[in-house]
Write a protein that holds these residues in place. Structure first.
Motif, PDB file in Angstrom:
ATOM      1  N   GLU A  31       0.810  -1.216   0.000  1.00  9.86           N
ATOM      2  CA  GLU A  31       0.000   0.000   0.000  1.00  9.86           C
ATOM      3  C   GLU A  31       0.844   1.267   0.000  1.00  9.86           C
ATOM      4  O   GLU A  31       0.549   2.209  -0.721  1.00  9.86           O
ATOM      5  CB  GLU A  31      -0.945   0.019   1.208  1.00  9.86           C
ATOM      6  CG  GLU A  31      -2.165  -0.839   1.041  1.00  9.86           C
ATOM      7  CD  GLU A  31      -3.080  -0.772   2.253  1.00  9.86           C
ATOM      8  OE1 GLU A  31      -2.859   0.074   3.145  1.00  9.86           O
ATOM      9  OE2 GLU A  31      -4.012  -1.585   2.303  1.00  9.86           O
ATOM     10  N   ASN A  32       1.889   1.314   0.812  1.00 11.99           N
ATOM     11  CA  ASN A  32       2.636   2.557   0.997  1.00 11.99           C
ATOM     12  C   ASN A  32       4.111   2.436   0.642  1.00 11.99           C
ATOM     13  O   ASN A  32       4.935   3.181   1.161  1.00 11.99           O
ATOM     14  CB  ASN A  32       2.495   3.023   2.456  1.00 11.99           C
ATOM     15  CG  ASN A  32       1.053   3.320   2.814  1.00 11.99           C
ATOM     16  OD1 ASN A  32       0.364   4.032   2.090  1.00 11.99           O
ATOM     17  ND2 ASN A  32       0.589   2.757   3.902  1.00 11.99           N
ATOM     18  N   LYS A  93      -0.031  -4.140  -6.545  1.00 13.25           N
ATOM     19  CA  LYS A  93      -0.032  -2.695  -6.305  1.00 13.25           C
ATOM     20  C   LYS A  93      -1.140  -2.023  -7.116  1.00 13.25           C
ATOM     21  O   LYS A  93      -1.785  -1.090  -6.654  1.00 13.25           O
ATOM     22  CB  LYS A  93       1.337  -2.112  -6.682  1.00 13.25           C
ATOM     23  CG  LYS A  93       1.492  -0.643  -6.448  1.00 13.25           C
ATOM     24  CD  LYS A  93       1.852  -0.359  -5.021  1.00 13.25           C
ATOM     25  CE  LYS A  93       2.196   1.111  -4.841  1.00 13.25           C
ATOM     26  NZ  LYS A  93       2.385   1.424  -3.448  1.00 13.25           N
TER      27      LYS A  93
END
Length: 145
Positions: A31-32, A93
Motif C-alpha cells: 500500500e505505501n 499494487k
C-alpha cells in the motif's frame, strides 16, 4: 500423523494456503511502498528464513558437490522466480488481490502445458479437463463484470 507429512499432496495444499496468505499480506504490504522495494524486503526475509532452515536441519551441501547443470537450472529458476515476484507485486499494487491471484495461478495451466512439451509428462483427458477448468475459472474470477 508423521506419515501424513510425507505426501506431496499435503505439502501442495500447504503451499496453496501459504500462497493465499502471501497475496493478502502482500496486498496490504504494498500500500505505501514501491512494489519492487516490497519484493526486495520479501526476498531478504525468505533468504534469512530458508538459510535458517537449511542450517537447523543440517541440509547444507558444499557448493562443489553440485553439478553445473543443476546450477544452471537453479539459477534459471531463481531468475524466473524473481521476475514472477516483481510482476506479481506490481500487479498487486495496481489491482485487487482477489483478481490478481487467480491470474497468477494460470501458471498451473502453463506448468501442465510446459510439463508435456519439455518434460514429456502425460496427462489424461480428465487431467486436461481440469487444466481447462482452472484456466476458465481464473479468467472468470478476474473478470470485472
Amino acid at each position: 500423523m508423521k506419515d501424513l507429512f510425507l505426501t506431496w499432496q499435503v505439502w501442495a495444499v500447504l503451499a496453496a494456503c501459504f500462497a493465499a496468505l502471501t497475496a493478502i499480506f502482500a496486498k496490504i504490504g504494498v500500500e505505501n511502498v514501491g512494489s519492487d522495494f516490497a519484493t526486495l524486503i520479501r526476498t531478504v526475509v525468505i533468504l534469512l528464513v530458508i538459510a535458517g532452515i537449511v542450517v537447523a536441519t543440517g541440509q547444507y551441501q558444499s557448493f562443489g558437490s553440485i553439478s553445473g547443470r543443476t546450477y544452471l537450472f537453479l539459477i534459471l529458476s531463481g531468475i524466473a522466480t524473481g521476475a514472477s515476484w516483481l510482476c506479481y507485486f506490481r500487479a498487486l499494487k495496481l489491482g485487487d488481490a482477489a483478481r490478481v491471484a487467480p491470474i497468477d495461478k494460470l501458471s498451473v495451466v502453463l506448468v501442465a502445458v510446459f510439463g508435456v512439451i519439455f518434460l514429456g509428462e502425460r496427462l489424461s483427458m480428465p487431467n486436461w479437463a481440469g487444466v481447462a477448468l482452472i484456466g476458465a475459472g481464473a479468467v472468470l474470477v478476474a473478470y470485472r463484470g
